[in-house]
Design a protein around this motif. Sequence first.
Motif, short mmCIF file in Angstrom:
data_model
loop_
_atom_site.label_atom_id
_atom_site.label_comp_id
_atom_site.label_asym_id
_atom_site.label_seq_id
_atom_site.Cartn_x
_atom_site.Cartn_y
_atom_site.Cartn_z
N ARG A 67 0.89 -1.32 0.06
CA ARG A 67 0.47 0.19 0.27
C ARG A 67 1.11 1.13 -0.02
N LEU A 68 0.03 2.13 -0.56
CA LEU A 68 0.94 3.63 -0.69
C LEU A 68 1.58 4.27 1.10
N GLN A 69 2.69 4.15 0.56
CA GLN A 69 3.38 4.84 1.74
C GLN A 69 4.20 6.43 1.51
N PRO A 70 4.04 7.58 2.82
CA PRO A 70 3.26 7.47 3.22
C PRO A 70 1.60 7.64 2.91
N GLN A 71 0.93 7.10 4.12
CA GLN A 71 -1.14 7.06 3.81
C GLN A 71 -1.15 8.46 4.54
N VAL A 72 -2.34 8.99 3.71
CA VAL A 72 -2.53 10.05 3.36
C VAL A 72 -3.75 10.15 3.86
N PRO A 73 -4.49 10.51 4.28
CA PRO A 73 -6.02 9.39 4.77
C PRO A 73 -6.92 11.43 4.37
N GLY A 74 -7.32 11.31 3.70
CA GLY A 74 -8.01 12.36 3.29
C GLY A 74 -7.93 12.88 1.93
N LEU A 75 -6.85 13.11 1.12
CA LEU A 75 -6.43 13.54 -0.41
C LEU A 75 -7.41 12.89 -0.83
N GLY A 76 -7.39 12.06 -0.67
CA GLY A 76 -9.04 10.79 -1.89
C GLY A 76 -9.87 11.42 -2.21
N GLY A 77 -10.27 12.20 -0.80
CA GLY A 77 -11.53 12.63 -1.20
C GLY A 77 -11.16 14.31 -1.71
N ARG A 78 -10.39 15.19 -1.53
CA ARG A 78 -9.66 15.87 -2.43
C ARG A 78 -9.48 16.06 -4.26
N LEU A 79 -9.84 15.19 -5.03
CA LEU A 79 -9.23 14.88 -5.93
C LEU A 79 -10.58 16.12 -6.80
N TRP A 80 -9.95 16.26 -8.16
CA TRP A 80 -11.13 17.59 -8.83
C TRP A 80 -10.56 17.02 -10.68
N GLU A 81 -11.86 16.85 -11.50
CA GLU A 81 -11.52 16.45 -12.81
C GLU A 81 -11.81 17.41 -13.42
N ALA A 82 -11.33 18.03 -14.94
CA ALA A 82 -11.39 18.81 -15.44
C ALA A 82 -12.16 18.50 -16.70
N THR A 83 -13.12 17.78 -17.04
CA THR A 83 -14.23 17.38 -18.25
C THR A 83 -15.46 17.66 -18.30
N SER A 84 -15.62 17.24 -19.51
CA SER A 84 -17.11 17.36 -19.70
C SER A 84 -18.09 16.61 -19.30
N ARG A 85 -17.88 15.49 -19.33
CA ARG A 85 -18.44 13.74 -18.60
C ARG A 85 -17.89 13.61 -17.13
#
Length: 334
Positions: free
Chosen positions: A153-171
């Motif tokens: 699994r990813l190290q270091p772990q960063v709880p919360g960053l997965g909830g701060r993703l943004w996408e620029a798309t028309s889909r």
Amino acid sequence: MSGGFSLGFLSRVYRTEYNPRVYRETLELFEAAEALGFDSGWVAQHHFASEQGRLPSPLVLLSAIAQRTRRIGLGTGIIVLPQEPALRLAEDAAVLDLLSNGRLELGLGAGFDPDTFNAFGLAHEQRHRDYENNLQRLQTALGNGPLNHDGLRLQPQVPGLGGRLWEATSRVELVAARGNGLIMAPNPHLPAQAGVELVQRYRDAWTGDNGTPARIARVQGVFPLAHTPGLREDIQRYLARQKSIGVYQGPLDGDFDDILQRLGVLHGAPAAIVEGLGSGPQLGRHDHLIVQVQSASTPLGDAIRALQIIAEEVAPALGWRPAVARTAKEFSLS
């Protein structure tokens, strides 16, 4: 536009010619924006000076900015995900998020410039496929999912960053289904109402299954100074480049005000800018208004002055209030 939104700015780290001073000036711009009460600052990735953008490595620059600021959110608008190794991006983002005490907002896009895809040895026509594959890998890593058969699994772990993703798309339905934020900007080939409809489609598709709120980042070019040196020439140069790679199909000449309107760029007195912003997509407390106040020729002092006008005259008229009052270290122009 409703009140209660967050206020941000976008720097494309533009320069007509490369000079290392561009990075130091971006640091200064973030410091000034934080002092003015801006909630977030975003930088765009440009490889090989595409569109005269001078920043191929946004997380490196944001790491330096993190050490010069304390509160302001640090966003990427955007990183070209098909050109990034997903796990390396996850590792770099994790370290930056820890260094900045959880301030990273990770904005992603598929990219469009065929020359840069060719330079990376990638197929431009496969960019959406590569984007989806890399995004799945990235979200697995940031969500602390297993990365191989042994459960690494990813190290270091960063709880919360997965909830701060943004996408620029028309889909937008895909973005909503993934629980990510939507980055949107005016489309020069569509009427202004199309942006309102795009946001509504995103909100209608939102389920909230991952526990995060629906969130919009509305990017808008805003130039509130009476005189903006080089703006006409910079925009004409930008459009000529976009037309040469098939991204822009509109006219290159004609009335400059008409071109600005087509691009969704607001230019003029604060009252007129307030009116223009008020006619766009409605923003609430989980949303961001992100202003771009620089073209390639904009001096740093003019950019700071533009941010000051927006923070003191434009955004408050739309309902924005700074989260942190300016007290001990009051901002002032020198």
